[in-house]
Design a protein around this motif. Structure first.
Motif, PDB file in Angstrom:
ATOM      1  N   UNK A 221      33.492  27.955-101.545  1.00 19.27           N
ATOM      2  CA  UNK A 221      32.227  28.340-102.155  1.00 19.27           C
ATOM      3  C   UNK A 221      30.998  27.790-101.470  1.00 19.27           C
ATOM      4  N   UNK A 222      31.137  27.419-100.188  1.00 17.47           N
ATOM      5  CA  UNK A 222      29.990  26.867 -99.470  1.00 17.47           C
ATOM      6  C   UNK A 222      29.125  27.945 -98.838  1.00 17.47           C
ATOM      7  N   UNK A 223      29.769  29.009 -98.383  1.00 16.79           N
ATOM      8  CA  UNK A 223      29.040  30.060 -97.676  1.00 16.79           C
ATOM      9  C   UNK A 223      29.606  31.430 -98.031  1.00 16.79           C
ATOM     10  N   UNK A 224      28.836  32.454 -97.737  1.00 18.61           N
ATOM     11  CA  UNK A 224      29.313  33.824 -97.636  1.00 18.61           C
ATOM     12  C   UNK A 224      29.043  34.250 -96.206  1.00 18.61           C
ATOM     13  N   UNK A 225      29.898  35.072 -95.643  1.00 17.37           N
ATOM     14  CA  UNK A 225      29.642  35.533 -94.281  1.00 17.37           C
ATOM     15  C   UNK A 225      30.352  36.848 -94.020  1.00 17.37           C
ATOM     16  N   UNK A 226      29.753  37.604 -93.132  1.00 15.44           N
ATOM     17  CA  UNK A 226      30.354  38.839 -92.654  1.00 15.44           C
ATOM     18  C   UNK A 226      29.816  39.079 -91.255  1.00 15.44           C
ATOM     19  N   UNK A 227      30.705  38.973 -90.272  1.00 11.54           N
ATOM     20  CA  UNK A 227      30.313  39.059 -88.867  1.00 11.54           C
ATOM     21  C   UNK A 227      29.268  37.981 -88.573  1.00 11.54           C
ATOM     22  N   UNK A 228      28.060  38.364 -88.155  1.00  8.86           N
ATOM     23  CA  UNK A 228      27.032  37.378 -87.802  1.00  8.86           C
ATOM     24  C   UNK A 228      26.079  37.087 -88.959  1.00  8.86           C
ATOM     25  N   UNK A 229      26.319  37.689 -90.121  1.00 13.53           N
ATOM     26  CA  UNK A 229      25.451  37.469 -91.278  1.00 13.53           C
ATOM     27  C   UNK A 229      26.030  36.365 -92.159  1.00 13.53           C
TER      28      UNK A 229
ATOM     29  N   UNK B 131      22.257  25.752 -91.448  1.00 16.05           N
ATOM     30  CA  UNK B 131      21.062  25.338 -92.191  1.00 16.05           C
ATOM     31  C   UNK B 131      19.815  25.409 -91.313  1.00 16.05           C
ATOM     32  N   UNK B 132      19.987  25.084 -90.038  1.00 15.13           N
ATOM     33  CA  UNK B 132      18.845  25.184 -89.124  1.00 15.13           C
ATOM     34  C   UNK B 132      18.405  26.636 -88.970  1.00 15.13           C
ATOM     35  N   UNK B 133      19.362  27.541 -88.754  1.00 15.62           N
ATOM     36  CA  UNK B 133      19.004  28.954 -88.592  1.00 15.62           C
ATOM     37  C   UNK B 133      18.358  29.485 -89.868  1.00 15.62           C
ATOM     38  N   UNK B 134      18.895  29.086 -91.026  1.00 14.00           N
ATOM     39  CA  UNK B 134      18.306  29.526 -92.294  1.00 14.00           C
ATOM     40  C   UNK B 134      16.866  29.041 -92.427  1.00 14.00           C
ATOM     41  N   UNK B 135      16.617  27.799 -92.050  1.00 11.47           N
ATOM     42  CA  UNK B 135      15.257  27.265 -92.171  1.00 11.47           C
ATOM     43  C   UNK B 135      14.303  27.998 -91.240  1.00 11.47           C
TER      44      UNK B 135
ATOM     45  N   UNK C 116      19.838  35.867 -97.086  1.00 13.19           N
ATOM     46  CA  UNK C 116      20.769  36.316 -96.064  1.00 13.19           C
ATOM     47  C   UNK C 116      20.092  36.156 -94.705  1.00 13.19           C
ATOM     48  N   UNK C 117      20.817  35.627 -93.734  1.00 11.21           N
ATOM     49  CA  UNK C 117      20.256  35.483 -92.395  1.00 11.21           C
ATOM     50  C   UNK C 117      21.319  35.817 -91.356  1.00 11.21           C
ATOM     51  N   UNK C 118      20.867  36.133 -90.157  1.00 10.56           N
ATOM     52  CA  UNK C 118      21.752  36.520 -89.068  1.00 10.56           C
ATOM     53  C   UNK C 118      21.630  35.510 -87.937  1.00 10.56           C
ATOM     54  N   UNK C 119      22.743  34.989 -87.478  1.00  9.73           N
ATOM     55  CA  UNK C 119      22.700  34.027 -86.375  1.00  9.73           C
ATOM     56  C   UNK C 119      22.445  34.772 -85.062  1.00  9.73           C
ATOM     57  N   UNK C 120      21.740  34.164 -84.117  1.00 12.62           N
ATOM     58  CA  UNK C 120      21.325  34.870 -82.891  1.00 12.62           C
ATOM     59  C   UNK C 120      22.359  34.857 -81.783  1.00 12.62           C
TER      60      UNK C 120
END
Length: 247
Positions: free
Chosen positions: A234-242, A158-162, A202-206
Motif C-alpha cells: 500500500x505504499x504506491x500505485x504504478x502502471x508503466x512509468x506512471x 518523492x523527488x519526482x513528485x515534488x 499522479x506523476x510520470x517518471x522521466x
C-alpha cells in the motif's frame, strides 16, 4: 527551478555573433567511444552535445563504476559541472554516434570589451546550469547512498513528485494532496492496476524502468519485485512509468 539551457534568452543573431569569439572545436565520436575523461578541477572548455546521446559515469577509488547522468542533444557537460570529490574520475561515453562542440571556458566567462547583453546572459545561464547540475548530482549520490532498493525507489519517487508539484503550482493548476486510498469510498472500489483520479498527484517518471534500475544501480528484476511488493504494502500505485505515492 526551471531547467536552464546554455542559449536561453539569446537570439539566433546574437548566437551567430558569439560563436567565432568562443573558438569552437567540433569533434565526432562513434558509439561506445570515450568522449571525455576528467577529474574535478579548473575547466578548460565547456562541451555541448550537438547531436547524439551519451552517458556520464563516475569511477570511485575502489574501482566501482556507476551511471550519474544521460545526455541528449543540447546538453552541456565537462569539468565545470563536476562535484568537488577527491579520487573520483568522470567518464563521458557515447551511447550513439555523437557530435560534440567544445567552447573555450575562458572566452565564455570573460566579457568582451562591448559588454554585450547576450554575453552577460550566457554567463548567467552558465551559472544557473552549474547550480542545477550540482543539485542533480548531489541528489543522485544521495539516492545511491540509501540502504535498500525500497529506500532508493521511495527517495527518487518523492523527488519526482515534488518536482511535478512545483511545475503544477507554477502553472496555476490546483493540486489535491488527498490520499489516493479510496477503496469503498462513495461506493467505488479500485481494481488492480487501475490508478485513481488525477487529483491524487499522479506523476510520470522521466525515464524507462530499465533506465531507472540503471540510475539506482540495482538489478532490474529485483527492482520490479520490490515495486510489486511496495504496491502490495500500500505504499504506491504504478502502471508503466506512471506512479502515485500513497503514504
Amino acid at each position: 527551478m526551471e531547467k536552464v539551457s546554455l542559449l536561453d534568452n539569446i537570439g539566433q543573431d546574437s548566437i551567430d555573433m558569439m560563436i567565432p569569439c568562443f573558438k569552437p572545436i567540433t569533434r565526432k565520436y562513434r558509439k561506445d567511444d570515450t568522449i571525455l575523461s576528467y577529474s574535478a578541477g579548473v575547466p578548460a572548455s565547456v562541451a555541448v552535445l550537438f547531436r547524439g546521446q551519451a552517458r556520464l559515469e563516475i569511477l570511485n577509488e575502489e574501482g566501482d563504476l556507476f551511471l550519474l547522468e544521460r545526455y541528449e542533444g543540447g546538453d552541456v557537460f565537462g569539468e565545470l559541472f563536476s562535484l568537488p570529490l577527491e579520487n573520483f574520475e568522470y567518464i563521458v561515453k557515447a551511447l550513439t554516434d555523437c557530435t560534440v562542440v567544445y567552447l573555450d571556458y575562458n572566452h565564455i566567462i570573460t566579457p568582451c570589451e562591448n559588454l554585450c547583453a547576450h554575453h552577460s546572459q550566457l554567463i548567467s545561464n552558465l551559472f544557473m546550469m552549474t547550480a542545477q547540475k550540482a543539485q542533480e548530482l548531489s541528489l543522485h549520490i544521495s539516492i545511491l547512498g540509501q540502504n535498500s532498493t525500497r529506500d532508493k525507489l521511495m527517495t527518487y519517487l518523492k523527488h519526482v513528485r515534488s518536482q511535478t508539484g512545483r511545475r503544477l503550482a507554477g502553472s496555476g493548476i490546483a493540486v489535491d494532496r488527498a490520499s489516493a486510498v479510496r477503496s469503498g469510498e462513495g461506493g467505488t472500489k479500485k481494481t488492480p492496476n487501475t490508478l485513481s483520479s488525477p487529483s491524487d498527484r499522479l506523476f510520470t517518471i522521466p525515464m524507462t524502468l530499465g533506465q531507472l534500475a540503471e540510475y539506482l544501480m540495482v538489478d532490474r528484476s529485483s527492482m520490479m519485485r520490490e515495486l510489486r511488493a511496495m504496491k502490495d504494502d500500500g505504499l504506491i500505485e504504478s502502471k508503466n512509468r506512471q506512479f502515485r505515492i500513497l503514504v
